[in-house]
Design an enzyme around this catalytic site. Structure first.
Site, PDB file in Angstrom:
ATOM      1  N   HIS A  19       0.954  -1.180   0.011  1.00  0.00           N
ATOM      2  CA  HIS A  19      -0.032   0.036   0.011  1.00  0.00           C
ATOM      3  C   HIS A  19       0.824   1.445   0.066  1.00  0.00           C
ATOM      4  O   HIS A  19       0.587   2.245  -0.542  1.00  0.00           O
ATOM      5  CB  HIS A  19      -0.904   0.115   1.188  1.00  0.00           C
ATOM      6  CG  HIS A  19      -2.104  -1.107   1.204  1.00  0.00           C
ATOM      7  ND1 HIS A  19      -1.971  -1.627   2.545  1.00  0.00           N
ATOM      8  CD2 HIS A  19      -2.775  -1.427   0.549  1.00  0.00           C
ATOM      9  CE1 HIS A  19      -3.130  -2.539   2.232  1.00  0.00           C
ATOM     10  NE2 HIS A  19      -3.603  -2.522   1.038  1.00  0.00           N
ATOM     11  N   LYS A  43     -15.776  -7.492   5.315  1.00  0.00           N
ATOM     12  CA  LYS A  43     -14.878  -8.348   5.433  1.00  0.00           C
ATOM     13  C   LYS A  43     -14.610  -9.266   6.503  1.00  0.00           C
ATOM     14  O   LYS A  43     -13.814  -9.710   6.970  1.00  0.00           O
ATOM     15  CB  LYS A  43     -13.688  -8.062   4.973  1.00  0.00           C
ATOM     16  CG  LYS A  43     -13.298  -7.557   3.440  1.00  0.00           C
ATOM     17  CD  LYS A  43     -11.990  -7.215   3.104  1.00  0.00           C
ATOM     18  CE  LYS A  43     -11.592  -7.062   1.637  1.00  0.00           C
ATOM     19  NZ  LYS A  43     -10.329  -6.680   1.176  1.00  0.00           N
ATOM     20  N   ARG A  95      -1.703  -6.161  -8.462  1.00  0.00           N
ATOM     21  CA  ARG A  95      -0.531  -6.786  -8.034  1.00  0.00           C
ATOM     22  C   ARG A  95      -0.449  -7.782  -9.189  1.00  0.00           C
ATOM     23  O   ARG A  95       0.891  -8.161  -9.445  1.00  0.00           O
ATOM     24  CB  ARG A  95      -0.625  -7.374  -6.881  1.00  0.00           C
ATOM     25  CG  ARG A  95      -0.590  -6.243  -5.635  1.00  0.00           C
ATOM     26  CD  ARG A  95      -1.270  -6.958  -4.391  1.00  0.00           C
ATOM     27  NE  ARG A  95      -2.696  -7.638  -4.431  1.00  0.00           N
ATOM     28  CZ  ARG A  95      -3.305  -8.020  -3.494  1.00  0.00           C
ATOM     29  NH1 ARG A  95      -2.895  -8.031  -2.302  1.00  0.00           N
ATOM     30  NH2 ARG A  95      -4.512  -8.270  -3.933  1.00  0.00           N
ATOM     31  N   SER A 133      -3.119  -7.822   2.812  1.00  0.00           N
ATOM     32  CA  SER A 133      -3.243  -7.701   4.251  1.00  0.00           C
ATOM     33  C   SER A 133      -3.901  -8.832   4.767  1.00  0.00           C
ATOM     34  O   SER A 133      -3.508  -9.493   5.805  1.00  0.00           O
ATOM     35  CB  SER A 133      -4.597  -6.624   4.587  1.00  0.00           C
ATOM     36  OG  SER A 133      -3.921  -5.367   4.027  1.00  0.00           O
TER      37      SER A 133
HETATM   38  O1  PNS Z   1      -9.127  -3.004  -0.062  1.00  0.00           O
HETATM   39  P1  PNS Z   1     -10.376  -3.649  -0.633  1.00  0.00           P
HETATM   40  O2  PNS Z   1     -11.150  -4.277   0.338  1.00  0.00           O
HETATM   41  O3  PNS Z   1     -10.224  -4.401  -1.861  1.00  0.00           O
HETATM   42  O4  PNS Z   1     -11.340  -2.235  -1.176  1.00  0.00           O
HETATM   43  C1  PNS Z   1     -12.266  -2.395  -1.693  1.00  0.00           C
HETATM   44  C2  PNS Z   1     -13.192  -1.252  -1.739  1.00  0.00           C
HETATM   45  C3  PNS Z   1     -13.199  -0.592  -0.341  1.00  0.00           C
HETATM   46  C4  PNS Z   1     -12.540  -0.024  -2.555  1.00  0.00           C
HETATM   47  C5  PNS Z   1     -14.485  -1.335  -2.409  1.00  0.00           C
HETATM   48  O5  PNS Z   1     -14.987  -2.428  -1.550  1.00  0.00           O
HETATM   49  C6  PNS Z   1     -15.598  -0.059  -2.235  1.00  0.00           C
HETATM   50  O6  PNS Z   1     -15.105   0.697  -2.925  1.00  0.00           O
HETATM   51  N1  PNS Z   1     -16.703  -0.115  -1.375  1.00  0.00           N
HETATM   52  C7  PNS Z   1     -17.444   0.980  -1.385  1.00  0.00           C
HETATM   53  C8  PNS Z   1     -18.980   0.520  -1.832  1.00  0.00           C
HETATM   54  C9  PNS Z   1     -19.110   0.704  -3.187  1.00  0.00           C
HETATM   55  O7  PNS Z   1     -18.809   1.683  -3.621  1.00  0.00           O
HETATM   56  N2  PNS Z   1     -19.636  -0.504  -4.057  1.00  0.00           N
HETATM   57  C10 PNS Z   1     -19.465  -0.194  -5.317  1.00  0.00           C
HETATM   58  C11 PNS Z   1     -18.128  -0.379  -6.199  1.00  0.00           C
HETATM   59  S1  PNS Z   1     -18.338  -1.885  -6.965  1.00  0.00           S
END
Ligand code: PNS
Length: 165
Positions: A19, A43, A95, A133
Protein backbone atom coordinates in the site's frame (compact mmCIF):
# COMPACT_ATOMS: atom_id res chain seq x y z
CA UNK A 1 -5.56 26.60 -11.27
CA UNK A 2 -7.11 23.17 -11.47
CA UNK A 3 -5.70 20.61 -9.08
CA UNK A 4 -5.96 16.87 -9.45
CA UNK A 5 -7.33 15.10 -6.40
CA UNK A 6 -7.39 11.31 -6.36
CA UNK A 7 -8.88 8.88 -3.85
CA UNK A 8 -7.02 5.71 -2.86
CA UNK A 9 -9.79 3.61 -1.25
CA UNK A 10 -9.50 0.34 0.59
CA UNK A 11 -9.83 -1.59 3.79
CA UNK A 12 -6.18 -1.25 4.86
CA UNK A 13 -6.49 -3.83 7.65
CA UNK A 14 -3.58 -3.42 8.07
CA UNK A 15 -1.59 -1.01 5.90
CA UNK A 16 1.16 -2.96 4.10
CA UNK A 17 4.39 -1.94 2.42
CA UNK A 18 2.60 -2.66 -0.86
CA UNK A 19 0.00 0.00 0.00
CA UNK A 20 2.77 2.43 0.99
CA UNK A 21 4.58 1.76 -2.28
CA UNK A 22 1.41 2.60 -4.20
CA UNK A 23 0.85 5.75 -2.14
CA UNK A 24 4.41 6.84 -2.97
CA UNK A 25 3.90 6.22 -6.69
CA UNK A 26 0.45 7.79 -6.81
CA UNK A 27 1.36 10.87 -4.80
CA UNK A 28 4.06 11.77 -7.32
CA UNK A 29 1.50 12.01 -10.10
CA UNK A 30 -1.32 13.95 -8.46
CA UNK A 31 -1.73 17.15 -6.49
CA UNK A 32 -3.64 15.52 -3.66
CA UNK A 33 -4.00 11.87 -2.73
CA UNK A 34 -6.64 10.92 -0.18
CA UNK A 35 -6.33 7.49 1.41
CA UNK A 36 -9.94 6.54 2.20
CA UNK A 37 -10.73 3.69 4.57
CA UNK A 38 -14.08 2.00 4.05
CA UNK A 39 -15.95 2.01 7.38
CA UNK A 40 -18.66 -0.54 6.65
CA UNK A 41 -16.51 -3.31 5.17
CA UNK A 42 -18.13 -6.74 4.86
CA UNK A 43 -14.81 -8.54 5.32
CA UNK A 44 -15.69 -9.87 8.77
CA UNK A 45 -14.17 -8.94 12.11
CA UNK A 46 -11.24 -6.58 11.44
CA UNK A 47 -7.88 -6.82 13.19
CA UNK A 48 -7.70 -3.05 13.67
CA UNK A 49 -10.57 -0.68 14.31
CA UNK A 50 -11.11 2.05 11.73
CA UNK A 51 -9.68 4.66 14.09
CA UNK A 52 -6.57 2.54 14.71
CA UNK A 53 -6.11 2.27 10.93
CA UNK A 54 -6.51 6.04 10.53
CA UNK A 55 -3.85 6.54 13.22
CA UNK A 56 -1.40 4.12 11.64
CA UNK A 57 -1.83 5.53 8.15
CA UNK A 58 -1.45 9.09 9.46
CA UNK A 59 1.78 8.11 11.19
CA UNK A 60 3.06 6.32 8.08
CA UNK A 61 2.29 9.38 5.94
CA UNK A 62 4.30 11.62 8.28
CA UNK A 63 7.13 9.10 8.58
CA UNK A 64 7.36 8.72 4.79
CA UNK A 65 7.37 12.49 4.33
CA UNK A 66 4.37 12.58 1.98
CA UNK A 67 3.20 16.18 1.94
CA UNK A 68 0.21 15.83 -0.41
CA UNK A 69 -1.33 12.70 1.14
CA UNK A 70 -4.09 12.61 3.76
CA UNK A 71 -6.25 9.91 5.31
CA UNK A 72 -9.96 9.80 5.99
CA UNK A 73 -12.84 7.32 6.14
CA UNK A 74 -15.97 6.81 4.11
CA UNK A 75 -19.20 4.88 4.11
CA UNK A 76 -21.59 3.95 1.34
CA UNK A 77 -20.77 4.26 -2.33
CA UNK A 78 -17.24 5.20 -3.34
CA UNK A 79 -18.52 7.30 -6.25
CA UNK A 80 -20.61 9.43 -3.87
CA UNK A 81 -17.63 9.96 -1.59
CA UNK A 82 -15.34 10.80 -4.54
CA UNK A 83 -17.87 13.32 -5.87
CA UNK A 84 -18.26 14.95 -2.46
CA UNK A 85 -14.47 15.24 -2.26
CA UNK A 86 -14.21 16.77 -5.73
CA UNK A 87 -11.92 13.93 -6.81
CA UNK A 88 -11.33 13.18 -10.47
CA UNK A 89 -10.20 9.61 -10.08
CA UNK A 90 -9.78 6.58 -7.90
CA UNK A 91 -6.41 4.85 -7.56
CA UNK A 92 -6.22 1.08 -7.24
CA UNK A 93 -3.28 -1.28 -7.18
CA UNK A 94 -3.00 -4.29 -9.45
CA UNK A 95 -0.52 -6.83 -8.16
CA UNK A 96 -1.15 -9.66 -10.57
CA UNK A 97 -3.54 -10.75 -13.28
CA UNK A 98 -5.67 -12.38 -10.59
CA UNK A 99 -6.53 -8.90 -9.25
CA UNK A 100 -7.57 -7.68 -12.65
CA UNK A 101 -11.01 -9.26 -13.00
CA UNK A 102 -12.33 -7.92 -9.68
CA UNK A 103 -10.74 -4.54 -10.22
CA UNK A 104 -12.08 -4.30 -13.75
CA UNK A 105 -15.62 -5.11 -12.58
CA UNK A 106 -15.39 -2.57 -9.81
CA UNK A 107 -14.01 0.12 -12.15
CA UNK A 108 -16.78 -0.53 -14.68
CA UNK A 109 -19.48 -0.48 -12.01
CA UNK A 110 -18.10 2.79 -10.68
CA UNK A 111 -18.08 4.18 -14.22
CA UNK A 112 -21.71 3.09 -14.63
CA UNK A 113 -22.56 4.92 -11.40
CA UNK A 114 -20.52 8.01 -12.30
CA UNK A 115 -19.18 8.32 -15.84
CA UNK A 116 -16.95 11.24 -14.86
CA UNK A 117 -14.95 9.34 -12.26
CA UNK A 118 -11.89 7.60 -13.69
CA UNK A 119 -10.05 4.64 -12.19
CA UNK A 120 -6.26 4.65 -12.32
CA UNK A 121 -4.43 1.36 -11.94
CA UNK A 122 -0.83 1.23 -10.79
CA UNK A 123 1.47 -1.69 -10.06
CA UNK A 124 3.39 -1.84 -6.79
CA UNK A 125 7.07 -2.83 -6.78
CA UNK A 126 7.61 -6.42 -7.86
CA UNK A 127 8.73 -7.43 -4.35
CA UNK A 128 5.22 -6.67 -3.07
CA UNK A 129 3.21 -8.49 -5.74
CA UNK A 130 2.25 -11.29 -3.35
CA UNK A 131 1.59 -9.07 -0.33
CA UNK A 132 -1.98 -8.68 0.91
CA UNK A 133 -3.41 -7.61 4.27
CA UNK A 134 -5.28 -10.93 4.43
CA UNK A 135 -2.12 -13.04 3.96
CA UNK A 136 -0.18 -10.91 6.41
CA UNK A 137 -2.79 -11.46 9.11
CA UNK A 138 -2.92 -15.19 8.40
CA UNK A 139 0.86 -15.67 8.48
CA UNK A 140 1.27 -13.51 11.58
CA UNK A 141 -1.40 -15.48 13.40
CA UNK A 142 0.56 -18.66 12.76
CA UNK A 143 3.78 -17.15 14.08
CA UNK A 144 5.36 -16.23 10.73
CA UNK A 145 7.66 -13.24 10.32
CA UNK A 146 5.95 -10.49 8.29
CA UNK A 147 8.17 -7.66 9.52
CA UNK A 148 9.53 -6.87 6.05
CA UNK A 149 6.07 -6.58 4.58
CA UNK A 150 4.47 -3.96 6.83
CA UNK A 151 5.77 -0.65 8.15
CA UNK A 152 7.51 -0.98 11.56
CA UNK A 153 4.73 1.02 13.24
CA UNK A 154 2.17 -1.52 11.99
CA UNK A 155 4.35 -4.43 13.11
CA UNK A 156 4.58 -2.94 16.59
CA UNK A 157 0.81 -2.66 16.83
CA UNK A 158 0.29 -6.17 15.50
CA UNK A 159 2.67 -7.51 18.15
CA UNK A 160 0.86 -5.49 20.81
CA UNK A 161 -2.42 -7.17 19.79
CA UNK A 162 -0.83 -10.59 20.08
CA UNK A 163 -1.79 -13.46 17.84
CA UNK A 164 -5.47 -12.78 18.19
CA UNK A 165 -6.16 -11.98 14.55
O1 PNS B 1 -9.05 -2.93 -0.02
P1 PNS B 1 -10.31 -3.46 -0.63
O2 PNS B 1 -11.10 -4.19 0.42
O3 PNS B 1 -10.06 -4.28 -1.85
O4 PNS B 1 -11.18 -2.17 -1.07
C1 PNS B 1 -12.44 -2.34 -1.64
C2 PNS B 1 -13.20 -0.99 -1.73
C3 PNS B 1 -13.26 -0.33 -0.39
C4 PNS B 1 -12.45 -0.09 -2.70
C5 PNS B 1 -14.61 -1.28 -2.29
O5 PNS B 1 -15.18 -2.31 -1.54
C6 PNS B 1 -15.53 -0.07 -2.27
O6 PNS B 1 -15.31 0.88 -2.96
N1 PNS B 1 -16.58 -0.15 -1.43
C7 PNS B 1 -17.53 0.93 -1.28
C8 PNS B 1 -18.90 0.53 -1.78
C9 PNS B 1 -19.03 0.76 -3.27
O7 PNS B 1 -18.87 1.83 -3.77
N2 PNS B 1 -19.33 -0.33 -3.98
C10 PNS B 1 -19.49 -0.29 -5.41
C11 PNS B 1 -18.17 -0.46 -6.13
S1 PNS B 1 -18.24 -1.91 -7.06
Amino acid sequence: MQTVKVIYPGTFDPLTNGHLDLIARGSKLVDELVVAILRNSDKGVPLFSVSERVEMISEAIVESGFTNVSVTTFDGLLVDFARAQGAKAVLRGIRAISDYEYEFQMAMMNRKLDAKLETLFMMPAEKYTYVSSRLIKGVFKLGGDVSELVPPLVMQRMKAKGKTV
